[in-house]
Design an enzyme around this catalytic site. Structure first.
Site, PDB file in Angstrom:
ATOM      1  N   GLU A   2      39.768  -5.568  72.279  1.00  0.00           N
ATOM      2  CA  GLU A   2      40.677  -4.590  72.878  1.00  0.00           C
ATOM      3  C   GLU A   2      41.773  -4.139  71.898  1.00  0.00           C
ATOM      4  O   GLU A   2      42.713  -3.442  72.272  1.00  0.00           O
ATOM      5  CB  GLU A   2      41.282  -5.207  74.148  1.00  0.00           C
ATOM      6  CG  GLU A   2      41.432  -4.271  75.326  1.00  0.00           C
ATOM      7  CD  GLU A   2      40.126  -3.697  75.835  1.00  0.00           C
ATOM      8  OE1 GLU A   2      39.754  -2.603  75.362  1.00  0.00           O
ATOM      9  OE2 GLU A   2      39.477  -4.314  76.678  1.00  0.00           O
ATOM     10  N   HIS A   9      47.623  -8.111  77.633  1.00  0.00           N
ATOM     11  CA  HIS A   9      46.560  -7.639  78.515  1.00  0.00           C
ATOM     12  C   HIS A   9      45.866  -8.846  79.142  1.00  0.00           C
ATOM     13  O   HIS A   9      45.453  -9.760  78.431  1.00  0.00           O
ATOM     14  CB  HIS A   9      45.562  -6.799  77.709  1.00  0.00           C
ATOM     15  CG  HIS A   9      44.235  -6.645  78.395  1.00  0.00           C
ATOM     16  ND1 HIS A   9      44.115  -6.075  79.650  1.00  0.00           N
ATOM     17  CD2 HIS A   9      42.984  -7.000  78.034  1.00  0.00           C
ATOM     18  CE1 HIS A   9      42.842  -6.096  80.009  1.00  0.00           C
ATOM     19  NE2 HIS A   9      42.133  -6.660  79.048  1.00  0.00           N
ATOM     20  N   HIS A  33      43.312 -10.349  82.742  1.00  0.00           N
ATOM     21  CA  HIS A  33      42.464 -10.050  83.903  1.00  0.00           C
ATOM     22  C   HIS A  33      42.995 -10.863  85.086  1.00  0.00           C
ATOM     23  O   HIS A  33      42.229 -11.472  85.821  1.00  0.00           O
ATOM     24  CB  HIS A  33      41.012 -10.419  83.620  1.00  0.00           C
ATOM     25  CG  HIS A  33      40.419  -9.730  82.436  1.00  0.00           C
ATOM     26  ND1 HIS A  33      39.219 -10.091  81.869  1.00  0.00           N
ATOM     27  CD2 HIS A  33      40.861  -8.672  81.698  1.00  0.00           C
ATOM     28  CE1 HIS A  33      38.957  -9.314  80.828  1.00  0.00           C
ATOM     29  NE2 HIS A  33      39.941  -8.435  80.698  1.00  0.00           N
ATOM     30  N   HIS A  80      39.232  -3.765  85.883  1.00  0.00           N
ATOM     31  CA  HIS A  80      39.363  -4.515  84.640  1.00  0.00           C
ATOM     32  C   HIS A  80      40.567  -5.480  84.673  1.00  0.00           C
ATOM     33  O   HIS A  80      40.379  -6.688  84.692  1.00  0.00           O
ATOM     34  CB  HIS A  80      39.466  -3.512  83.477  1.00  0.00           C
ATOM     35  CG  HIS A  80      39.439  -4.117  82.126  1.00  0.00           C
ATOM     36  ND1 HIS A  80      39.025  -3.434  80.999  1.00  0.00           N
ATOM     37  CD2 HIS A  80      39.801  -5.345  81.694  1.00  0.00           C
ATOM     38  CE1 HIS A  80      39.119  -4.227  79.949  1.00  0.00           C
ATOM     39  NE2 HIS A  80      39.586  -5.392  80.347  1.00  0.00           N
TER      40      HIS A  80
HETATM   41 ZN    ZN Z   1      40.093  -6.989  79.210  1.00  0.00          ZN
END
Ligand code: ZN
Length: 210
Positions: A71, A89, A91, A151
């Site tokens: 990412e 970031h 999840h 996501h």
């Molecule tokens: Zn991700």
């Protein structure tokens, strides 16, 4: 603590707090033109500073044996277009629930203002693609947080600590909203109510002294 050591510390914290499971999620922190990022496919609670690659904002690898997180293009797109110095970031569960069922997280609590109010859900695109990076950049405009459809979530800050705290707050707000929906119809704060919060925060009343 240098910026690679900082990544390891917050990687551990993210796993400890249940924001990240295994290798999902990635963090980065910028120091001038250099960006330290978590490596691809490594458990975030088992990182060493040497494992964390350093790239420039164009995406060229400067240091490290491992490949940067898949990412990374999204992190770099954010650095190129905002004043962010760190990106987180994950999840995380409730963030991902909102990101798979809604198009935005409405402000149900005044602390949403710390993220810029309503949090937008960026349109779905395959992970790691420039298309996803573009969608996230758009959703982040003027804000400290965005969700990514089907996501997870992404937050930014002037420091890794700020970006990390924004991720915790985003997850908390998503949890309150999702749990609220299970109980009834959560009330959404109006523009007027939010403006009054800003006004209050800018002009806190002083306690009189004896
Ligand atoms: Zn991700």
């Amino acid at each position: 603590m240098n910026f690679r050591e900082e990544l390891c510390a917050y990687g551990r914290k993210a796993v400890e707090l249940g924001l990240v499971i295994g290798t999902s999620g990635n963090l980065s922190v910028r120091d001038g033109d250099r960006v330290a990022v978590t490596p691809s496919g490594a458990a975030l609670d088992r990182l060493t500073p040497q494992m964390c690659p350093v790239v420039d904002v164009e995406g060229f690898l400067l240091e490290g044996e491992l490949q940067p997180s898949s990412e990374t293009p999204m992190h770099l797109a954010i650095y190129r277009t905002t004043d962010a110095r760190a990106v987180v970031h994950t999840h995380s569960v409730f963030g991902t629930v909102v990101a798979t069922t809604m198009t935005e997280l409405p402000p149900v609590h005044y602390n949403a203002l710390l993220l810029g109010g309503t949090v937008k859900v960026a349109e779905y695109a395959t992970y790691g693609t420039p298309e996803l990076a573009g969608n996230v950049r758009e959703a982040l405009a003027g804000k400290r947080a965005a969700l990514m459809a089907n996501h997870g979530g992404v937050t930014i800050g002037a420091t890794l600590e700020q970006a990390f705290e924004a991720t915790r707050l985003l997850e908390w707000l998503c949890e309150v909203y999702v749990r609220g929906l299970g109980v009834g119809s959560p009330a959404i704060l109006s523009e007027e109510q939010l403006a009054a919060v800003v006004e209050r925060a800018l002009n806190p009343p002083e306690f009189p002294r004896r």
